[in-house]
Enzyme design. Sequence first.
Site, short mmCIF file in Angstrom:
data_model
loop_
_atom_site.label_atom_id
_atom_site.label_comp_id
_atom_site.label_asym_id
_atom_site.label_seq_id
_atom_site.Cartn_x
_atom_site.Cartn_y
_atom_site.Cartn_z
N ALA A 1 0.82 -1.22 0.00
CA ALA A 1 0.00 0.00 0.00
C ALA A 1 0.85 1.26 0.00
O ALA A 1 0.47 2.28 -0.59
CB ALA A 1 -0.93 0.00 1.21
N GLU A 2 2.00 1.22 0.65
CA GLU A 2 2.82 2.42 0.82
C GLU A 2 3.65 2.75 -0.41
O GLU A 2 3.74 3.92 -0.81
CB GLU A 2 3.75 2.25 2.03
CG GLU A 2 3.05 2.24 3.37
CD GLU A 2 2.59 3.63 3.79
OE1 GLU A 2 2.97 4.61 3.13
OE2 GLU A 2 1.85 3.73 4.78
#
Length: 252
Positions: free
Chosen positions: A141-142
């Site tokens: 996600a990052e």
Amino acid sequence: MKQVMLISHLRRALPMLAVLALACPPLHAAQQITLRNGAEFLCTRQEQSGDRVRLYLFPTTHPVSESESADASYIEVSAASVLRVDTVPDPVTPQPASSIALAPTTTPATPLTQTEMHQLLARAGQAHNIDADLLASVIHAESAGNPRAVSRAGARGLMQLMPSTAATLGVRNAFAPGENISGGTAYLDQLLTRYRDNLALALAAYNAGPQAVDRYHGIPPYAETRAYVARVIREFNRLKLAARSTQTASVN
């Protein structure tokens, strides 16, 4: 090793994956409702029926079951009593992985192999008693696995550490995969401890900061943060279900 019965007791063992999906908050931006008498309410949504409006109040704590949904608390007021409806703005929005810039470098970075990434995640996870698949989901996600990713806000590396956070954690080079994962895992461990192993709150704090979580006594009403929590948990579920399917297939 802690056993998982609810999302609030999540570390490495994961016998109940479905509960994580229930923990994902609705992805609606919150609304600040101001009445003519000066009263203000933070709401997830509103519904009007005739001359009455039902205001669904933003939960003060994160629900851990279907029965504790955002619809569990509401008030009804007359439509005429509503003075203003404002959407709660997001803070500085973290950039999605697809739009994150790359750090300038004089030498091309050698991509991590799947084996190298797994080893780094396993080592960090073992050091902090955190499931490696959870760490992989946060990285997904990052930064989408890009060790040179830099957000517009200045977050760096695989787990998108801000320079101040990295310095506090003793990370000298946030673009070094091993250091970044070690620091990011240590920070996530701190947040899990702070919120008593409530994964949703820890992830929200990782995204928006613990001050925002503490202010709202739960996941902040920021669309980006609520989407981020759901995205990480969804990827985590996917990885664990895939692992379970592979294990079942090998047994058969």
